[in-house]
Design a protein around this motif. Structure first.
Motif, PDB file in Angstrom:
ATOM      1  N   ALA A   1     -23.127 -12.312  -2.373  1.00 10.94           N
ATOM      2  CA  ALA A   1     -24.519 -12.614  -2.677  1.00 10.94           C
ATOM      3  C   ALA A   1     -24.939 -13.785  -1.798  1.00 10.94           C
ATOM      4  CB  ALA A   1     -24.683 -12.957  -4.151  1.00 10.94           C
ATOM      5  N   ILE A   2     -26.228 -13.827  -1.449  1.00 12.62           N
ATOM      6  CA  ILE A   2     -26.705 -14.810  -0.469  1.00 12.62           C
ATOM      7  C   ILE A   2     -27.217 -16.115  -1.086  1.00 12.62           C
ATOM      8  CG2 ILE A   2     -27.230 -13.072   1.259  1.00 12.62           C
ATOM      9  CD1 ILE A   2     -30.209 -13.342   0.438  1.00 12.62           C
ATOM     10  N   ASP A   3     -27.404 -16.156  -2.399  1.00  7.14           N
ATOM     11  CA  ASP A   3     -27.791 -17.389  -3.080  1.00  7.14           C
ATOM     12  C   ASP A   3     -27.584 -17.187  -4.582  1.00  7.14           C
ATOM     13  OD1 ASP A   3     -30.150 -16.109  -4.212  1.00  7.14           O
ATOM     14  OD2 ASP A   3     -31.185 -16.500  -2.321  1.00  7.14           O
ATOM     15  N   GLY A   4     -27.869 -18.216  -5.362  1.00  7.93           N
ATOM     16  CA  GLY A   4     -27.620 -18.130  -6.794  1.00  7.93           C
ATOM     17  C   GLY A   4     -28.407 -17.049  -7.500  1.00  7.93           C
ATOM     18  N   SER A   5     -29.662 -16.884  -7.114  1.00 13.61           N
ATOM     19  CA  SER A   5     -30.501 -15.851  -7.721  1.00 13.61           C
ATOM     20  C   SER A   5     -29.935 -14.459  -7.431  1.00 13.61           C
ATOM     21  CB  SER A   5     -31.937 -15.976  -7.189  1.00 13.61           C
ATOM     22  OG  SER A   5     -32.743 -14.987  -7.737  1.00 13.61           O
ATOM     23  N   ASP A   6     -29.542 -14.232  -6.190  1.00 12.68           N
ATOM     24  CA  ASP A   6     -28.926 -12.965  -5.806  1.00 12.68           C
ATOM     25  C   ASP A   6     -27.594 -12.784  -6.544  1.00 12.68           C
ATOM     26  OD1 ASP A   6     -28.671 -10.551  -4.303  1.00 12.68           O
ATOM     27  OD2 ASP A   6     -27.497 -11.592  -2.767  1.00 12.68           O
ATOM     28  N   GLY A   7     -26.847 -13.851  -6.692  1.00  9.91           N
ATOM     29  CA  GLY A   7     -25.577 -13.802  -7.413  1.00  9.91           C
ATOM     30  C   GLY A   7     -25.765 -13.403  -8.871  1.00  9.91           C
ATOM     31  N   LEU A   8     -26.795 -13.972  -9.499  1.00  4.86           N
ATOM     32  CA  LEU A   8     -27.075 -13.625 -10.888  1.00  4.86           C
ATOM     33  C   LEU A   8     -27.492 -12.153 -11.002  1.00  4.86           C
ATOM     34  CD1 LEU A   8     -27.022 -14.898 -13.665  1.00  4.86           C
ATOM     35  CD2 LEU A   8     -29.416 -15.561 -13.338  1.00  4.86           C
ATOM     36  N   ASP A   9     -28.252 -11.679 -10.030  1.00  2.70           N
ATOM     37  CA  ASP A   9     -28.608 -10.256 -10.001  1.00  2.70           C
ATOM     38  C   ASP A   9     -27.370  -9.376  -9.894  1.00  2.70           C
ATOM     39  OD1 ASP A   9     -31.313 -10.873 -10.158  1.00  2.70           O
ATOM     40  OD2 ASP A   9     -31.703 -10.538  -8.020  1.00  2.70           O
ATOM     41  N   ARG A  10     -26.439  -9.749  -9.007  1.00  2.00           N
ATOM     42  CA  ARG A  10     -25.204  -8.964  -8.830  1.00  2.00           C
ATOM     43  C   ARG A  10     -24.369  -8.956 -10.115  1.00  2.00           C
ATOM     44  NH1 ARG A  10     -27.317  -7.141  -4.845  1.00  2.00           N
ATOM     45  NH2 ARG A  10     -27.043  -7.896  -2.740  1.00  2.00           N
ATOM     46  N   LEU A  11     -24.302 -10.114 -10.779  1.00  2.00           N
ATOM     47  CA  LEU A  11     -23.573 -10.201 -12.051  1.00  2.00           C
ATOM     48  C   LEU A  11     -24.191  -9.263 -13.085  1.00  2.00           C
ATOM     49  CD1 LEU A  11     -22.847 -13.976 -12.750  1.00  2.00           C
ATOM     50  CD2 LEU A  11     -21.188 -12.123 -12.779  1.00  2.00           C
ATOM     51  N   THR A  12     -25.501  -9.303 -13.182  1.00  2.00           N
ATOM     52  CA  THR A  12     -26.215  -8.482 -14.157  1.00  2.00           C
ATOM     53  C   THR A  12     -26.039  -6.996 -13.860  1.00  2.00           C
ATOM     54  OG1 THR A  12     -27.820 -10.243 -14.467  1.00  2.00           O
ATOM     55  CG2 THR A  12     -28.469  -8.064 -15.218  1.00  2.00           C
ATOM     56  N   GLU A  13     -26.164  -6.625 -12.569  1.00  2.00           N
ATOM     57  CA  GLU A  13     -25.982  -5.223 -12.173  1.00  2.00           C
ATOM     58  C   GLU A  13     -24.610  -4.705 -12.561  1.00  2.00           C
ATOM     59  OE1 GLU A  13     -26.611  -5.318  -7.966  1.00  2.00           O
ATOM     60  OE2 GLU A  13     -28.774  -5.627  -8.164  1.00  2.00           O
ATOM     61  N   ALA A  14     -23.602  -5.582 -12.494  1.00  2.00           N
ATOM     62  CA  ALA A  14     -22.223  -5.182 -12.797  1.00  2.00           C
ATOM     63  C   ALA A  14     -21.839  -5.503 -14.245  1.00  2.00           C
ATOM     64  CB  ALA A  14     -21.265  -5.893 -11.843  1.00  2.00           C
ATOM     65  N   SER A  15     -22.812  -5.894 -15.051  1.00  2.00           N
ATOM     66  CA  SER A  15     -22.563  -6.275 -16.452  1.00  2.00           C
ATOM     67  C   SER A  15     -21.466  -7.331 -16.557  1.00  2.00           C
ATOM     68  CB  SER A  15     -22.199  -5.045 -17.285  1.00  2.00           C
ATOM     69  OG  SER A  15     -23.253  -4.104 -17.240  1.00  2.00           O
ATOM     70  N   GLY A  16     -21.401  -8.210 -15.556  1.00  2.00           N
ATOM     71  CA  GLY A  16     -20.431  -9.301 -15.571  1.00  2.00           C
ATOM     72  C   GLY A  16     -19.002  -8.887 -15.316  1.00  2.00           C
ATOM     73  N   GLU A  17     -18.793  -7.672 -14.858  1.00  2.00           N
ATOM     74  CA  GLU A  17     -17.439  -7.139 -14.675  1.00  2.00           C
ATOM     75  C   GLU A  17     -16.768  -7.663 -13.403  1.00  2.00           C
ATOM     76  OE1 GLU A  17     -15.661  -5.202 -16.866  1.00  2.00           O
ATOM     77  OE2 GLU A  17     -17.318  -5.615 -18.226  1.00  2.00           O
ATOM     78  N   PHE A  18     -16.603  -8.979 -13.346  1.00  2.00           N
ATOM     79  CA  PHE A  18     -15.876  -9.623 -12.254  1.00  2.00           C
ATOM     80  C   PHE A  18     -14.754 -10.447 -12.868  1.00  2.00           C
ATOM     81  CE2 PHE A  18     -20.017  -8.907 -10.289  1.00  2.00           C
ATOM     82  CZ  PHE A  18     -19.649  -8.420  -9.043  1.00  2.00           C
ATOM     83  N   ASP A  19     -13.658 -10.550 -12.155  1.00  2.00           N
ATOM     84  CA  ASP A  19     -12.551 -11.390 -12.611  1.00  2.00           C
ATOM     85  C   ASP A  19     -12.774 -12.848 -12.247  1.00  2.00           C
ATOM     86  OD1 ASP A  19     -10.788  -9.184 -13.533  1.00  2.00           O
ATOM     87  OD2 ASP A  19     -10.916  -8.620 -11.416  1.00  2.00           O
ATOM     88  N   LEU A  20     -13.567 -13.065 -11.184  1.00  2.00           N
ATOM     89  CA  LEU A  20     -13.776 -14.421 -10.674  1.00  2.00           C
ATOM     90  C   LEU A  20     -15.112 -14.488  -9.944  1.00  2.00           C
ATOM     91  CD1 LEU A  20     -12.517 -17.276  -9.895  1.00  2.00           C
ATOM     92  CD2 LEU A  20     -11.725 -16.141  -7.820  1.00  2.00           C
ATOM     93  N   MET A  21     -15.797 -15.625 -10.109  1.00  2.00           N
ATOM     94  CA  MET A  21     -16.973 -15.903  -9.297  1.00  2.00           C
ATOM     95  C   MET A  21     -16.682 -17.178  -8.507  1.00  2.00           C
ATOM     96  SD  MET A  21     -20.989 -16.463 -10.269  1.00  2.00           S
ATOM     97  CE  MET A  21     -20.805 -18.064 -11.064  1.00  2.00           C
ATOM     98  N   LEU A  22     -16.830 -17.077  -7.195  1.00  2.00           N
ATOM     99  CA  LEU A  22     -16.641 -18.203  -6.281  1.00  2.00           C
ATOM    100  C   LEU A  22     -17.996 -18.493  -5.660  1.00  2.00           C
ATOM    101  CD1 LEU A  22     -14.817 -20.134  -4.622  1.00  2.00           C
ATOM    102  CD2 LEU A  22     -14.424 -18.230  -3.053  1.00  2.00           C
TER     103      LEU A  22
END
Length: 121
Positions: A31-52
């Motif tokens: 993701a290119i910034d925090g807003s985009d990152g939050l969009d990616r999280l939402t699209e994936a329903s938070g299904e990430f093991d780690l956010m860097l």
């Protein structure tokens, strides 16, 4: 391996870190910034093991992103990174939601070992 959300506004850094994490077999979404990152999280329903995420970015910085992410996805492991001492100080009060803060510049080996520790925690 792990599914990682990588958020940084600098193309070259984002690409370098993505390739480094993929060397360890991780699936990396960027993701290119925090807003985009939050969009990616939402699209994936938070299904990430780690956010860097970088701290200093336009629109929404990494600290605001970390707070929003932890509110919506409390089990998400979060690592911050910054090249600015004042930003590192801002992150000190976030020990309850952020596992660690990587200080730039860091080596690829440093990143990979920190990610490995974070995923094992």
């Amino acid at each position: 391996m792990a599914r990682i959300l990588l958020v940084d506004d600098e193309d070259t850094i984002r690409g370098f870190l993505k390739r480094g994490l993929e060397l360890d077999g991780h699936a990396v979404v960027t993701a290119i910034d925090g807003s985009d990152g939050l969009d990616r999280l939402t699209e994936a329903s938070g299904e990430f093991d780690l956010m860097l995420t970088d701290i200093r970015m336009p629109l929404m910085d990494g600290i605001a992103l970390a707070l929003a992410a932890k509110r919506d996805y409390p089990d998400l492991t979060i690592l911050l990174m910054t090249g600015f001492a004042d930003q590192r100080e801002r992150a000190r009060g976030l020990d309850a939601i952020v596992l660690d803060v990587l200080t730039k510049p860091f080596s690829l080996a440093d990143l990979r070992s920190t990610v490995k520790r974070a995923l094992a925690a």
